[in-house]
Design a protein around this motif. Structure first.
Motif, PDB file in Angstrom:
ATOM      1  N   ASP A 177      20.594 -40.303  72.641  1.00 22.39           N
ATOM      2  CA  ASP A 177      19.666 -39.863  73.536  1.00 22.39           C
ATOM      3  C   ASP A 177      18.759 -41.411  73.888  1.00 22.39           C
ATOM      4  O   ASP A 177      18.568 -41.617  75.125  1.00 22.39           O
ATOM      5  CB  ASP A 177      18.666 -38.922  72.983  1.00 22.39           C
ATOM      6  N   THR A 178      18.371 -42.042  72.885  1.00 21.54           N
ATOM      7  CA  THR A 178      17.582 -43.465  72.891  1.00 21.54           C
ATOM      8  C   THR A 178      18.484 -44.180  73.752  1.00 21.54           C
ATOM      9  O   THR A 178      17.933 -44.960  74.504  1.00 21.54           O
ATOM     10  CB  THR A 178      17.410 -43.839  71.287  1.00 21.54           C
ATOM     11  N   VAL A 179      19.581 -44.377  73.330  1.00 18.44           N
ATOM     12  CA  VAL A 179      20.541 -45.435  74.140  1.00 18.44           C
ATOM     13  C   VAL A 179      20.640 -44.954  75.447  1.00 18.44           C
ATOM     14  O   VAL A 179      20.652 -45.794  76.438  1.00 18.44           O
ATOM     15  CB  VAL A 179      22.154 -45.473  73.484  1.00 18.44           C
ATOM     16  N   ASP A 180      20.857 -43.736  75.849  1.00 19.11           N
ATOM     17  CA  ASP A 180      20.804 -43.212  77.161  1.00 19.11           C
ATOM     18  C   ASP A 180      19.432 -43.720  78.046  1.00 19.11           C
ATOM     19  O   ASP A 180      19.474 -44.111  79.136  1.00 19.11           O
ATOM     20  CB  ASP A 180      21.002 -41.700  77.232  1.00 19.11           C
ATOM     21  N   GLU A 181      18.441 -43.446  77.253  1.00 12.24           N
ATOM     22  CA  GLU A 181      16.968 -43.693  77.883  1.00 12.24           C
ATOM     23  C   GLU A 181      17.055 -45.121  78.082  1.00 12.24           C
ATOM     24  O   GLU A 181      16.335 -45.862  79.208  1.00 12.24           O
ATOM     25  CB  GLU A 181      15.963 -43.288  76.975  1.00 12.24           C
ATOM     26  N   ILE A 182      17.527 -45.930  77.333  1.00 13.48           N
ATOM     27  CA  ILE A 182      17.710 -47.443  77.395  1.00 13.48           C
ATOM     28  C   ILE A 182      18.374 -47.814  78.708  1.00 13.48           C
ATOM     29  O   ILE A 182      18.210 -48.683  79.495  1.00 13.48           O
ATOM     30  CB  ILE A 182      18.307 -48.221  76.188  1.00 13.48           C
TER      31      ILE A 182
END
Lengths: 210, 210
Positions: free
Chosen positions: A78-83
């Motif tokens: 989820d964090t990588v996608d947001e990045i």
DNA sequence: ACCTGAACACCGTTCAAGT
DNA sequence: ACCTGAACACCGTTCAAGT
């Protein structure tokens, strides 16, 4: 207040045999996990706390996630996608590759400050079961690779992108972990470093030829 | 084999009232903890496993370390100290500041490859109780700051040192966590990046003045 | 079909009792 | 003085039983 569910309401045999409606979703579980990590670090992420936040008991979580590491993986992805979303948005804001690199770096740093715990979790050491799926990081690499290629030339796009992301990541992680303890202006060091990196990357390091 | 200790051996009352000799040391505990972390990651570090390795029971460890986080702190400080020793040795090997920076970067990367788990633990997210004492990181900063100052000029020593360490740390962490998945030659990217960083730092980024 | 209480193994930590 | 068994609270995970 009486609890209301399909068994209280059901009037005929068929209705009372209907499958229980789902009481939560994977998305809600991941959102709760993310909030817990951000509030207290990865150590504070317990299945019980996640369950309480989404309104079920801990064992029910195992219908949606394999185990705790799998849940950590979902938070990381989820964090990588947001990045990825933010880097793409930053890159789209300008056509000048230098300005785009600055905008991407600023966007990444801003996200790291918004979600320091998730950021550190994502780029810290992860047990095998919590590592993001193949393809997750690759999705994010696009805009950085493109701008690096434009600055350094296609022949050095990969080296330039790795140099840039290594510095960005390293700077942010040191900043978040409080490694910059020698005083000085951290924002100034960031700006100085970013300018130095862009300069060094431009033209594929031509100046370095002896 | 019969267990031999002071109570078996004691012949007079005074001797049998002698304090029990210590059966382990903090150094042995830290060494065991380091080995466990390196073998299976920080998650595998349990008090019981440490105790077994040093030949006592888990509760005895609490005579020497406050709690598990305190033990992690000792492992981290041990790792930082080792980094300091190696950086200093690398810096001492030459008088040329560029060569010294290359030697320090190589030494750091070599240590990270020797002890990937301890390295990642050290620079990853740490719970408050596991953070190294004030002064631990400062002790290591010396040689990097000195060489950075010689390359960038004293006015930019701190920014240059932060830029350099951010890149080194970021590169190593990405490498260790398997973030470089787009193929290419990682060693080549390292050499390219290091040369770029040194070039960018030299002369305090004079070329960047508009 | 989904949810849960009960159970199990494991872990960190404390402490009274041993030597 | 140091060490340990026993105990406690907590956690991840499984599963038979509920609805």
């Amino acid at each position: 207040m009486a609890t209301v569910n399909s068994y209280d309401v059901g009037q005929n045999p068929e209705e009372s045999l209907m499958p229980t409606p789902e009481r939560t979703t994977t998305a809600a579980i991941v959102a709760a996990a993310r909030a817990i990590v951000e509030a207290g670090g990865a150590d504070s992420l317990t299945m019980k706390e996640v369950a309480t936040r989404v309104g079920v008991r801990a064992p029910s979580l195992y219908k949606r996630v394999r185990d705790r590491n799998d849940l950590i993986r979902l938070v990381v992805e989820d964090t990588v996608d947001e990045i990825g979303v933010r880097l793409q948005a930053a890159a789209d804001r300008t056509v000048d590759p230098r300005a785009a690199v600055v905008a991407m770096a600023d966007a990444l740093r801003a996200l790291a400050h918004e979600r320091p715990q998730c950021y550190q979790l994502t780029f810290g050491p992860l047990p095998p079961g919590a590592r993001p799926e193949r393809g997750t990081l690759e999705r994010v690499a696009g805009p950085v690779l493109e701008m690096s290629g434009r600055l350094a030339g296609e022949d050095h796009a990969l080296e330039a992108a790795r140099t840039l992301t290594a510095w960005m990541n390293g700077f942010i992680q040191m900043e978040l972990s409080g490694a910059f303890r020698l005083g000085g202006d951290v924002d100034a060091a960031y700006a100085w470093g970013l300018a130095a990196l862009i300069e060094a990357i431009t033209n594929g390091g031509e100046r370095r030829r002896d």
